[in-house]
Design an enzyme around this catalytic site. Structure first.
Site, PDB file in Angstrom:
ATOM      1  CD  GLU A 104      -1.761  -2.230   1.745  1.00  0.00           C
ATOM      2  OE1 GLU A 104      -0.705  -2.376   2.387  1.00  0.00           O
ATOM      3  OE2 GLU A 104      -2.546  -3.165   1.496  1.00  0.00           O
ATOM      4  CE1 TYR A 116       8.022   0.591  -3.123  1.00  0.00           C
ATOM      5  CE2 TYR A 116       6.049   1.946  -3.007  1.00  0.00           C
ATOM      6  CZ  TYR A 116       7.154   1.383  -2.401  1.00  0.00           C
ATOM      7  OH  TYR A 116       7.386   1.592  -1.059  1.00  0.00           O
TER       8      TYR A 116
HETATM    9  C1  LIG Z   1      10.416   6.453  -1.587  1.00  0.00           C
HETATM   10  C2  LIG Z   1      11.881   6.362  -1.187  1.00  0.00           C
HETATM   11  C3  LIG Z   1      12.104   5.042  -0.439  1.00  0.00           C
HETATM   12  C4  LIG Z   1      12.754   6.375  -2.460  1.00  0.00           C
HETATM   13  O1  LIG Z   1      14.101   6.117  -2.083  1.00  0.00           O
HETATM   14  P1  LIG Z   1      15.355   6.613  -2.983  1.00  0.00           P
HETATM   15  O2  LIG Z   1      16.571   6.001  -2.402  1.00  0.00           O
HETATM   16  O3  LIG Z   1      15.307   8.079  -3.116  1.00  0.00           O
HETATM   17  O4  LIG Z   1      15.009   5.932  -4.377  1.00  0.00           O
HETATM   18  P2  LIG Z   1      15.948   5.867  -5.686  1.00  0.00           P
HETATM   19  O5  LIG Z   1      17.056   6.844  -5.583  1.00  0.00           O
HETATM   20  O6  LIG Z   1      16.310   4.447  -5.894  1.00  0.00           O
HETATM   21  O7  LIG Z   1      14.924   6.354  -6.802  1.00  0.00           O
HETATM   22  C5  LIG Z   1      14.305   5.450  -7.693  1.00  0.00           C
HETATM   23  C6  LIG Z   1      13.305   6.173  -8.568  1.00  0.00           C
HETATM   24  O8  LIG Z   1      12.187   6.556  -7.805  1.00  0.00           O
HETATM   25  C7  LIG Z   1      11.679   7.802  -8.310  1.00  0.00           C
HETATM   26  N1  LIG Z   1      11.816   8.838  -7.274  1.00  0.00           N
HETATM   27  C8  LIG Z   1      12.467   8.727  -6.085  1.00  0.00           C
HETATM   28  N2  LIG Z   1      12.334   9.882  -5.387  1.00  0.00           N
HETATM   29  C9  LIG Z   1      11.604  10.711  -6.156  1.00  0.00           C
HETATM   30  C10 LIG Z   1      11.121  12.038  -5.989  1.00  0.00           C
HETATM   31  N3  LIG Z   1      11.376  12.750  -4.862  1.00  0.00           N
HETATM   32  N4  LIG Z   1      10.364  12.571  -6.963  1.00  0.00           N
HETATM   33  C11 LIG Z   1      10.092  11.883  -8.086  1.00  0.00           C
HETATM   34  N5  LIG Z   1      10.531  10.624  -8.332  1.00  0.00           N
HETATM   35  C12 LIG Z   1      11.265  10.047  -7.360  1.00  0.00           C
HETATM   36  C13 LIG Z   1      12.514   8.151  -9.521  1.00  0.00           C
HETATM   37  O9  LIG Z   1      11.907   7.540 -10.638  1.00  0.00           O
HETATM   38  C14 LIG Z   1      13.817   7.463  -9.174  1.00  0.00           C
HETATM   39  O10 LIG Z   1      14.595   7.176 -10.283  1.00  0.00           O
HETATM   40  P3  LIG Z   1      15.641   8.319 -10.797  1.00  0.00           P
HETATM   41  O11 LIG Z   1      16.378   8.828  -9.595  1.00  0.00           O
HETATM   42  O12 LIG Z   1      16.474   7.541 -11.762  1.00  0.00           O
HETATM   43  O13 LIG Z   1      14.775   9.358 -11.432  1.00  0.00           O
HETATM   44  C15 LIG Z   1      12.304   7.575  -0.298  1.00  0.00           C
HETATM   45  O14 LIG Z   1      11.901   8.755  -0.936  1.00  0.00           O
HETATM   46  C16 LIG Z   1      11.723   7.561   1.109  1.00  0.00           C
HETATM   47  O15 LIG Z   1      12.276   6.959   2.025  1.00  0.00           O
HETATM   48  N6  LIG Z   1      10.575   8.259   1.301  1.00  0.00           N
HETATM   49  C17 LIG Z   1       9.960   8.363   2.638  1.00  0.00           C
HETATM   50  C18 LIG Z   1       9.402   7.038   3.078  1.00  0.00           C
HETATM   51  C19 LIG Z   1       8.356   6.520   2.106  1.00  0.00           C
HETATM   52  O16 LIG Z   1       7.495   7.249   1.653  1.00  0.00           O
HETATM   53  N7  LIG Z   1       8.424   5.206   1.798  1.00  0.00           N
HETATM   54  C20 LIG Z   1       7.486   4.531   0.939  1.00  0.00           C
HETATM   55  C21 LIG Z   1       6.353   4.011   1.747  1.00  0.00           C
HETATM   56  S1  LIG Z   1       5.167   3.141   0.734  1.00  0.00           S
END
Ligand SMILES: CC(C)(COP(=O)(O)OP(=O)(O)OC[C@H]1O[C@@H](n2cnc3c(N)ncnc32)[C@H](O)[C@@H]1OP(=O)(O)O)[C@@H](O)C(=O)NCCC(=O)NCCS
Length: 149
Positions: A104, A116
């Site tokens: 979710e 995802y």
């Molecule tokens: C969601 C989360 C885990 C992503 O982690 P991350 O280490 O930044 O992810 P990645 O660097 O591997 O990014 C993978 C892709 O996700 C997308 N993405 C990640 N952050 C993004 C942002 N702020 N805005 C838009 N796209 C984003 C992009 O497509 C990215 O690919 P790119 O960097 O080549 O464009 C992180 O933002 C987080 O911890 N958020 C808070 C907790 C949360 O919401 N978790 C999910 C609960 S369901």
């Protein structure tokens, strides 16, 4: 260098701190200890020279993987850590011959949805008012696995 390892009890205090930074409804340290004792739960920690900078995990329930969380410390985001964690969960799900991984995600959480989608998850439904803090709806996102051979 970022390394993905299986989460252990030693990681839990740091992960519980990371959790508070990353979520509006953080899990307690006790919840993570409970997860470490849960035979259905499989968790991974992302480490940068030993420092916990992210984590992800799922429950393996009757051939289905239920992803509980994915989180990365703000200063480590957009560097592929989240991708490495999701890739590790997919690799593990394949090894375990799971049929699906499902999760979710808040409708407003475009960053997580993008992450995802990059790994083949699709929005297959929604849960109304799923989040108790603000009554936000969740999308249900699912990654299906095609049996090989
Ligand atoms: C969601 C989360 C885990 C992503 O982690 P991350 O280490 O930044 O992810 P990645 O660097 O591997 O990014 C993978 C892709 O996700 C997308 N993405 C990640 N952050 C993004 C942002 N702020 N805005 C838009 N796209 C984003 C992009 O497509 C990215 O690919 P790119 O960097 O080549 O464009 C992180 O933002 C987080 O911890 N958020 C808070 C907790 C949360 O919401 N978790 C999910 C609960 S369901």
């Amino acid at each position: 260098m970022i390394e993905i390892t299986r989460m252990t009890r030693d990681d839990v205090p740091e992960i519980a701190e990371l959790e508070k930074i990353c979520f509006m409804l953080p899990w307690s340290e006790k919840s993570f200890h409970d997860e470490m004792a849960n035979n259905l739960a499989i968790y991974f920690t992302a480490k940068d020279n030993g420092k916990c900078v992210g984590y992800a995990g799922f429950w393996n329930v009757s051939g289905e993987g239920d992803v509980t969380n994915v989180a990365v410390l703000p200063e480590y985001r957009r560097r592929g850590v989240g991708s490495s964690l999701v890739a590790e969960m997919i690799k593990t799900a394949e090894k375990l011959k799971l049929e699906i991984l499902t999760l979710e995600v808040r409708k407003s959480n475009a960053a997580a949805q993008k992450l995802y989608e990059k790994f083949g998850f699709e929005i297959l439904g929604e849960r109304k008012r799923y989040y108790s803090d603000n009554g936000e709806d969740a999308y249900i996102m699912t990654r299906t696995f095609t049996p090989k051979g």
